[in-house]
Design a protein around this motif. Sequence first.
Motif, PDB file in Angstrom:
ATOM      1  N   ALA A  55      -5.855  16.805   3.478  1.00 14.85           N
ATOM      2  CA  ALA A  55      -5.597  17.062   4.757  1.00 14.85           C
ATOM      3  C   ALA A  55      -5.060  15.872   5.844  1.00 14.85           C
ATOM      4  O   ALA A  55      -4.758  16.072   6.897  1.00 14.85           O
ATOM      5  N   GLY A  56      -5.026  14.723   5.237  1.00 17.10           N
ATOM      6  CA  GLY A  56      -4.450  13.753   5.696  1.00 17.10           C
ATOM      7  C   GLY A  56      -5.373  12.950   6.638  1.00 17.10           C
ATOM      8  O   GLY A  56      -4.960  11.836   7.143  1.00 17.10           O
ATOM      9  N   LEU A  57      -6.681  13.430   6.566  1.00 15.62           N
ATOM     10  CA  LEU A  57      -7.760  12.763   7.510  1.00 15.62           C
ATOM     11  C   LEU A  57      -8.412  11.558   7.035  1.00 15.62           C
ATOM     12  O   LEU A  57      -8.731  10.774   7.635  1.00 15.62           O
ATOM     13  N   ILE A  58      -8.380  11.100   5.635  1.00 14.23           N
ATOM     14  CA  ILE A  58      -8.287   9.764   5.135  1.00 14.23           C
ATOM     15  C   ILE A  58      -7.115   9.232   4.191  1.00 14.23           C
ATOM     16  O   ILE A  58      -6.422  10.072   3.689  1.00 14.23           O
ATOM     17  N   SER A  59      -7.176   8.171   3.851  1.00 14.90           N
ATOM     18  CA  SER A  59      -6.422   7.763   2.985  1.00 14.90           C
ATOM     19  C   SER A  59      -7.313   6.965   1.862  1.00 14.90           C
ATOM     20  O   SER A  59      -8.431   6.290   1.999  1.00 14.90           O
ATOM     21  N   GLN A  60      -6.705   6.622   0.581  1.00 15.46           N
ATOM     22  CA  GLN A  60      -7.595   6.206  -0.458  1.00 15.46           C
ATOM     23  C   GLN A  60      -6.691   5.078  -1.392  1.00 15.46           C
ATOM     24  O   GLN A  60      -5.393   5.549  -1.598  1.00 15.46           O
ATOM     25  N   GLU A  61      -7.244   4.098  -1.310  1.00 16.58           N
ATOM     26  CA  GLU A  61      -6.351   3.025  -2.038  1.00 16.58           C
ATOM     27  C   GLU A  61      -7.132   2.297  -3.165  1.00 16.58           C
ATOM     28  O   GLU A  61      -8.318   1.758  -2.861  1.00 16.58           O
ATOM     29  N   LYS A  62      -6.391   2.208  -4.368  1.00 18.38           N
ATOM     30  CA  LYS A  62      -7.290   1.728  -5.417  1.00 18.38           C
ATOM     31  C   LYS A  62      -7.036   0.260  -5.444  1.00 18.38           C
ATOM     32  O   LYS A  62      -5.890  -0.375  -5.607  1.00 18.38           O
ATOM     33  N   ARG A  63      -8.117  -0.666  -5.584  1.00 19.26           N
ATOM     34  CA  ARG A  63      -7.997  -2.212  -5.888  1.00 19.26           C
ATOM     35  C   ARG A  63      -8.965  -2.452  -6.847  1.00 19.26           C
ATOM     36  O   ARG A  63     -10.221  -2.293  -6.633  1.00 19.26           O
ATOM     37  N   GLY A  64      -8.247  -2.796  -7.927  1.00 23.79           N
ATOM     38  CA  GLY A  64      -9.087  -3.010  -9.085  1.00 23.79           C
ATOM     39  C   GLY A  64      -9.894  -1.839  -9.677  1.00 23.79           C
ATOM     40  O   GLY A  64      -9.064  -0.601  -9.629  1.00 23.79           O
ATOM     41  N   ARG A  65     -11.000  -1.798  -9.768  1.00 30.26           N
ATOM     42  CA  ARG A  65     -11.387  -0.362 -10.186  1.00 30.26           C
ATOM     43  C   ARG A  65     -12.372   0.263  -9.144  1.00 30.26           C
ATOM     44  O   ARG A  65     -12.941   1.466  -9.398  1.00 30.26           O
ATOM     45  N   VAL A  66     -12.292  -0.277  -7.914  1.00 29.77           N
ATOM     46  CA  VAL A  66     -12.878   0.530  -6.638  1.00 29.77           C
ATOM     47  C   VAL A  66     -11.836   1.113  -5.889  1.00 29.77           C
ATOM     48  O   VAL A  66     -10.526   0.666  -5.613  1.00 29.77           O
ATOM     49  N   LYS A  67     -11.839   2.200  -5.402  1.00 34.11           N
ATOM     50  CA  LYS A  67     -11.064   3.051  -4.650  1.00 34.11           C
ATOM     51  C   LYS A  67     -11.641   3.256  -3.139  1.00 34.11           C
ATOM     52  O   LYS A  67     -12.622   3.556  -3.079  1.00 34.11           O
TER      53      LYS A  67
END
Lengths: 107, 107
Positions: A55-67
């Motif tokens: 829905a575009g309400l959040i974004s997710q970015e993966k850094r290492g093993r953590v998103k």
Amino acid sequence: MTPQLDTVFAALADPTRRAILAMLLEDDMAVTDVAEPFEMSLAAISKHLGVLTAAGLISQEKRGRVKWCKLEPDAMREASVWMQGFGQFEAINLDAFERFLENELDP
Amino acid sequence: MTPQLDTVFAALADPTRRAILAMLLEDDMAVTDVAEPFEMSLAAISKHLGVLTAAGLISQEKRGRVKWCKLEPDAMREASVWMQGFGQFEAINLDAFERFLENELDP
DNA sequence: CCGTTATTCAACCATTTGGTTGACGTTTCG
DNA sequence: CGAAACGTCAACCAAATGGTTGAATAACGG
């Protein structure tokens, strides 16, 4: 006709997802930390985050093993503008109102 | 925790229902007239109106054999307030907004 | 290298949703 | 009265939703 509104309102219709958004208002969070307060599996929360992302309400970015999950408040704008047409701004010309907002909010 | 928000947002997630609300913004309407522009059975529209009524977004009053549908804009307020918490309007140029409102409201 | 942490994927399940059709109760009108 | 208009109800259906579990993938840390 406006699939964006469909997905945004549908995403907001679930209390778990609204609670997630409220949490993200404080700070960005990892998926595991988002899931922690809920009595629900991590996979379920992962799905909810997928809905919010779609829905575009959040974004997710993966850094290492953590998103990391980040609130994207702008996505609510279209929905909010749509709703304003029914409330205190009832007398407003909606098309003009939307044009106004676009001019104001988009550089 | 806030079932009102659940039902309001869920009701708004459907494009047919949003279109109905937009129609009722113009004027109160009978069920048959609400249904007319849609390529869908009357029963389906009747169900949609039921969802909107359950969410408090409209009210229905039967006079004679005609059931009149009326927009209830106040029901959106709680949802709107919830959304305002995410600050999507903070970038608005308030002066321009005031001018816009004056132009819109004073013909 | 191996165990642990972080996250998703896949399959499954129950429930809800959005639509259909046909029958049904009311109210109006010729 | 009898027919037409207004609207809902009930049964049904396909697809979407919200959840589960267990296995899979990827990145750290000792």
